[in-house]
Motif scaffolding. Sequence first.
Motif, PDB file in Angstrom:
ATOM      1  N   ASP A  12       0.726  -1.202  -0.087  1.00  0.00           N
ATOM      2  CA  ASP A  12      -0.190   0.053  -0.016  1.00  0.00           C
ATOM      3  C   ASP A  12       1.070   1.329  -0.161  1.00  0.00           C
ATOM      4  OD1 ASP A  12      -2.425   1.273  -0.098  1.00  0.00           O
ATOM      5  OD2 ASP A  12      -2.727   1.466   1.886  1.00  0.00           O
ATOM      6  N   PHE A  13       1.597   1.425  -0.909  1.00  0.00           N
ATOM      7  CA  PHE A  13       2.590   2.443  -1.088  1.00  0.00           C
ATOM      8  C   PHE A  13       2.585   3.106  -2.607  1.00  0.00           C
ATOM      9  CE2 PHE A  13       4.755  -1.429  -2.458  1.00  0.00           C
ATOM     10  CZ  PHE A  13       5.275  -1.150  -3.526  1.00  0.00           C
ATOM     11  N   ILE A  14       3.105   4.307  -2.734  1.00  0.00           N
ATOM     12  CA  ILE A  14       3.290   4.737  -3.999  1.00  0.00           C
ATOM     13  C   ILE A  14       4.586   4.585  -4.643  1.00  0.00           C
ATOM     14  CG2 ILE A  14       3.045   6.981  -5.458  1.00  0.00           C
ATOM     15  CD1 ILE A  14       1.236   8.235  -3.135  1.00  0.00           C
ATOM     16  N   ALA A  15       4.603   3.921  -5.743  1.00  0.00           N
ATOM     17  CA  ALA A  15       6.166   3.607  -6.351  1.00  0.00           C
ATOM     18  C   ALA A  15       6.223   4.747  -7.423  1.00  0.00           C
ATOM     19  CB  ALA A  15       6.014   2.199  -7.011  1.00  0.00           C
ATOM     20  N   VAL A  16       7.506   5.344  -7.525  1.00  0.00           N
ATOM     21  CA  VAL A  16       7.779   6.451  -8.161  1.00  0.00           C
ATOM     22  C   VAL A  16       8.947   5.831  -9.295  1.00  0.00           C
ATOM     23  CG1 VAL A  16       8.471   8.535  -8.522  1.00  0.00           C
ATOM     24  CG2 VAL A  16       6.886   8.051  -6.581  1.00  0.00           C
ATOM     25  N   LEU A  17       8.652   6.023 -10.553  1.00  0.00           N
ATOM     26  CA  LEU A  17       9.610   5.552 -11.513  1.00  0.00           C
ATOM     27  C   LEU A  17      10.081   7.043 -12.134  1.00  0.00           C
ATOM     28  CD1 LEU A  17      11.181   3.610 -13.368  1.00  0.00           C
ATOM     29  CD2 LEU A  17       9.500   3.676 -15.068  1.00  0.00           C
ATOM     30  N   ALA A  18      11.184   7.788 -11.816  1.00  0.00           N
ATOM     31  CA  ALA A  18      11.852   8.865 -12.279  1.00  0.00           C
ATOM     32  C   ALA A  18      12.830   8.666 -13.304  1.00  0.00           C
ATOM     33  CB  ALA A  18      12.179   9.634 -11.028  1.00  0.00           C
ATOM     34  N   ASN A  19      12.672   9.501 -14.222  1.00  0.00           N
ATOM     35  CA  ASN A  19      13.832   9.450 -15.311  1.00  0.00           C
ATOM     36  C   ASN A  19      14.643  10.580 -15.314  1.00  0.00           C
ATOM     37  OD1 ASN A  19      15.627   9.310 -17.650  1.00  0.00           O
ATOM     38  ND2 ASN A  19      13.998   9.274 -19.042  1.00  0.00           N
ATOM     39  N   PRO A  20      15.947  10.713 -14.545  1.00  0.00           N
ATOM     40  CA  PRO A  20      16.456  12.150 -14.361  1.00  0.00           C
ATOM     41  C   PRO A  20      16.921  12.619 -15.568  1.00  0.00           C
ATOM     42  CG  PRO A  20      17.929  10.311 -13.851  1.00  0.00           C
ATOM     43  CD  PRO A  20      16.563   9.713 -14.050  1.00  0.00           C
ATOM     44  N   SER A  21      17.067  11.965 -16.850  1.00  0.00           N
ATOM     45  CA  SER A  21      17.625  12.698 -18.210  1.00  0.00           C
ATOM     46  C   SER A  21      16.475  13.123 -18.857  1.00  0.00           C
ATOM     47  CB  SER A  21      18.333  11.617 -18.793  1.00  0.00           C
ATOM     48  OG  SER A  21      17.589  10.791 -19.108  1.00  0.00           O
ATOM     49  N   ALA A  33      -0.216   2.577  -6.334  1.00  0.00           N
ATOM     50  CA  ALA A  33       0.022   3.544  -7.540  1.00  0.00           C
ATOM     51  C   ALA A  33       1.272   3.349  -7.850  1.00  0.00           C
ATOM     52  CB  ALA A  33      -0.474   5.043  -7.385  1.00  0.00           C
ATOM     53  N   VAL A  34       1.379   3.553  -9.345  1.00  0.00           N
ATOM     54  CA  VAL A  34       2.812   3.605 -10.057  1.00  0.00           C
ATOM     55  C   VAL A  34       2.755   5.011 -10.584  1.00  0.00           C
ATOM     56  CG1 VAL A  34       4.334   2.850 -11.894  1.00  0.00           C
ATOM     57  CG2 VAL A  34       3.000   1.183 -10.312  1.00  0.00           C
ATOM     58  N   VAL A  35       3.819   5.862 -10.469  1.00  0.00           N
ATOM     59  CA  VAL A  35       3.678   7.150 -11.186  1.00  0.00           C
ATOM     60  C   VAL A  35       4.881   7.445 -11.991  1.00  0.00           C
ATOM     61  CG1 VAL A  35       3.968   9.610 -10.407  1.00  0.00           C
ATOM     62  CG2 VAL A  35       2.448   8.255  -8.996  1.00  0.00           C
ATOM     63  N   ALA A  36       4.822   7.833 -13.063  1.00  0.00           N
ATOM     64  CA  ALA A  36       5.813   7.962 -13.907  1.00  0.00           C
ATOM     65  C   ALA A  36       6.340   9.427 -14.000  1.00  0.00           C
ATOM     66  CB  ALA A  36       5.533   7.500 -15.512  1.00  0.00           C
TER      67      ALA A  36
END
Length: 298
Positions: free
Chosen positions: A3-12, A61-64
């Motif tokens: 029950d967490f929010i997963a964050v996929l971040a692209n620094p470039s 949730a997954v956040v892009a």
Amino acid sequence: MSDFIAVLANPSAGRGRHRGLLPGVVEALGTAGHAVRILTAGSGIEAEAACHAAVADGAAAVVAVGGDGTVHRALQSVAGQPAGFGVVPAGTGNDFASAVGVPPDPLAAAAGIAVALRDDRAHRFDLARTVDAHGERRWFCAVMAAGFDALVNERANRMRRPTGPRRYDLAIVLELARLRARRYTLTLDGEELAFPAEIVAVGNCASYGGGMRMLPDADPADGLLDVLFAAPLGRLDLMRLKPRLRGGTHVRDPRVTVRRAREVRIMAEGIVAYADGERLGPLPVEVSCVPGAVRLLR
């Protein structure tokens, strides 16, 4: 931890112009009352694996955080799943985010995701699902290129020099030099068409490449795919048509045809398809619209 929010971040993403954005995004997402977990990945394959693992671990949730390429990677894990999906637009191209009404300001988008998650409110949008000749399935959200643009992408990805946008510009010049119409077989909901063409595209949304409106009337909530193909244009007319993509006026050209279908099959020799700017693989490819495949938080 579930029950967490997963964050996929692209620094470039966005050529790095949002590199300092992540702390503010995490703070905004945290107001939803869930823990926030930053996913680590060194490649696109690792990014997808991390998103799949997060969903399997119970992510709410997954956040892009990035552009359409980052969205594409994250979508592979949430498509058809109960987990919510959020987009923080921070890329060079944010075509899916624009099509589904995500605020263009990244921090406003993150705040909207938090409110939607806290209120258990989501919007359903369609996705396109592809199946290649080997039976591999993938999802895309915006546009699949299967003509000249796909050839340019494939060539640019094989080139080591020059770097940056100049590599893509050179790839365009090189592909124009060897431009030729290819023979396509296109099947739309069982209707088979055969024709020569240089431009073929299938879309769930109107634009790709940061606002090029290849399929200006495409609607990601209508349960249909928009399909475009053009009669052979030649080098000069192809380059004349390209600037009209920004406004979507190219579809007024009598040589351009746009159709709608639920299921599409595209076959041609020597073409590697690209969707959301990411490499799918060689044609043939089958594409189907899956209504309401993603629960979008905004």
